[in-house]
Design an enzyme around this catalytic site. Sequence first.
Site, PDB file in Angstrom:
ATOM      1  N   ASP A 131       0.858  -1.191   0.000  1.00  8.23           N
ATOM      2  CA  ASP A 131       0.000   0.000   0.000  1.00  8.23           C
ATOM      3  C   ASP A 131       0.895   1.242   0.000  1.00  8.23           C
ATOM      4  O   ASP A 131       1.589   1.534   0.980  1.00  8.23           O
ATOM      5  CB  ASP A 131      -0.900  -0.015   1.231  1.00  8.23           C
ATOM      6  CG  ASP A 131      -1.904   1.120   1.200  1.00  8.23           C
ATOM      7  OD1 ASP A 131      -3.111   0.842   1.222  1.00  8.23           O
ATOM      8  OD2 ASP A 131      -1.486   2.297   1.131  1.00  8.23           O
ATOM      9  N   ASP A 138       0.393   3.894   2.809  1.00  7.91           N
ATOM     10  CA  ASP A 138       0.892   3.426   4.114  1.00  7.91           C
ATOM     11  C   ASP A 138       2.415   3.454   4.150  1.00  7.91           C
ATOM     12  O   ASP A 138       3.017   3.788   5.177  1.00  7.91           O
ATOM     13  CB  ASP A 138       0.400   1.998   4.395  1.00  7.91           C
ATOM     14  CG  ASP A 138      -1.065   1.983   4.805  1.00  7.91           C
ATOM     15  OD1 ASP A 138      -1.571   3.035   5.229  1.00  7.91           O
ATOM     16  OD2 ASP A 138      -1.696   0.921   4.685  1.00  7.91           O
TER      17      ASP A 138
HETATM   18  C1  PRP Z   1      -3.918   3.859  -3.970  1.00  4.35           C
HETATM   19  C2  PRP Z   1      -2.953   4.472  -4.946  1.00  4.35           C
HETATM   20  C3  PRP Z   1      -3.861   4.882  -6.086  1.00  4.35           C
HETATM   21  C4  PRP Z   1      -4.912   3.801  -6.074  1.00  4.35           C
HETATM   22  C5  PRP Z   1      -4.656   2.855  -7.205  1.00  4.35           C
HETATM   23  O1  PRP Z   1      -4.569   4.820  -3.248  1.00  4.35           O
HETATM   24  O2  PRP Z   1      -2.200   5.526  -4.410  1.00  4.35           O
HETATM   25  O3  PRP Z   1      -4.441   6.157  -5.914  1.00  4.35           O
HETATM   26  O4  PRP Z   1      -4.796   3.117  -4.821  1.00  4.35           O
HETATM   27  O5  PRP Z   1      -5.644   1.900  -7.288  1.00  4.35           O
HETATM   28  P1  PRP Z   1      -6.664   1.799  -8.515  1.00  4.35           P
HETATM   29  O6  PRP Z   1      -5.857   1.933  -9.758  1.00  4.35           O
HETATM   30  O7  PRP Z   1      -7.251   0.447  -8.341  1.00  4.35           O
HETATM   31  O8  PRP Z   1      -7.687   2.881  -8.364  1.00  4.35           O
HETATM   32  P2  PRP Z   1      -5.639   4.444  -2.076  1.00  4.35           P
HETATM   33  O9  PRP Z   1      -6.992   4.316  -2.671  1.00  4.35           O
HETATM   34  O10 PRP Z   1      -5.106   3.271  -1.318  1.00  4.35           O
HETATM   35  O11 PRP Z   1      -5.703   5.741  -1.212  1.00  4.35           O
HETATM   36  P3  PRP Z   1      -4.605   6.421  -0.251  1.00  4.35           P
HETATM   37  O12 PRP Z   1      -3.513   6.983  -1.158  1.00  4.35           O
HETATM   38  O13 PRP Z   1      -5.368   7.486   0.424  1.00  4.35           O
HETATM   39  O14 PRP Z   1      -4.054   5.369   0.669  1.00  4.35           O
HETATM   40  N1  URA Z   2      -3.009   0.778  -4.142  1.00  7.06           N
HETATM   41  C1  URA Z   2      -1.805   0.575  -3.568  1.00  7.06           C
HETATM   42  O1  URA Z   2      -1.350   1.387  -2.759  1.00  7.06           O
HETATM   43  N2  URA Z   2      -1.115  -0.525  -3.908  1.00  7.06           N
HETATM   44  C2  URA Z   2      -1.569  -1.416  -4.799  1.00  7.06           C
HETATM   45  O2  URA Z   2      -0.887  -2.412  -5.075  1.00  7.06           O
HETATM   46  C3  URA Z   2      -2.833  -1.187  -5.380  1.00  7.06           C
HETATM   47  C4  URA Z   2      -3.526  -0.072  -5.040  1.00  7.06           C
END
Ligand code: PRP
Ligand code: URA
Length: 209
Positions: free
Chosen positions: A200, A203
């Site tokens: 993630d 994170d």
């Molecule tokens: C993650 C990442 C992208 C998204 C990608 O963000 O930084 O924005 O997931 O996934 P997708 O292509 O399936 O849409 P997240 O939604 O985890 O949010 P965050 O950055 O607030 O943790």
């Molecule tokens: N968002 C993340 O941060 N990691 C992944 O692998 C997919 C979605």
Amino acid sequence: MGKVMVFDHPLIQHKVSLMRDKNTPVKEFRALAREVAMLMTYEVTRDLPTREVEIETPICPAEVRMLAGKKLAIIPILRAGLGFVDGMLEMIPSAKVGHVGLYRDPETHEPVEYYCKLPEDIDKRRVIIVDPMLATGGSAIATVDSVKKRGAKEISLMFLIAAPEGIEALTSAHPDVDIYIAAKDKCLNENAYIVPGLGDAGDRIFGTK
Ligand code: PRP
Ligand code: URA
């Protein structure tokens, strides 16, 4: 039709590999994100227009090339995209910065937009959207929808790691955008995480897990 470019520069590859390692601590992860952002910005801006300018060196008058003043906007997708903004601004300090806030619903994996603030003259700027991960493509597609709705026309997107599924979805939904990635990974797992990926991204940049 926009282009999809995978950067195979050894420095970019090396730094992304360090970021993938689960034992890389948050401090180092952030520093690497900044460094990779600088290197990728160097490549993404390769086709910026330049113009001839007259200056005087200590030796003689000279005609030299400088940026032609193309206005840029960097748009990180919150949260994880924020980790790349500082490095990009070091390379293009006069760029304006907009923000799009999205998170993926943990059940449906669909993006939910909670914030959008862009430079007023976004329609006149070349836009670079930045996010480390292109997984299903939902967040990127929703961000492009959002910035296009507000007038942006010339749009590129920069990702660290992309899944084939995300590239396919984004290029189908928005065939006019250019996509720059440091690595194309194998696939998505059952939770729509990129395999092997880096986990993630939010994170890992903010140390929230
Ligand atoms: C993650 C990442 C992208 C998204 C990608 O963000 O930084 O924005 O997931 O996934 P997708 O292509 O399936 O849409 P997240 O939604 O985890 O949010 P965050 O950055 O607030 O943790
Ligand atoms: N968002 C993340 O941060 N990691 C992944 O692998 C997919 C979605």
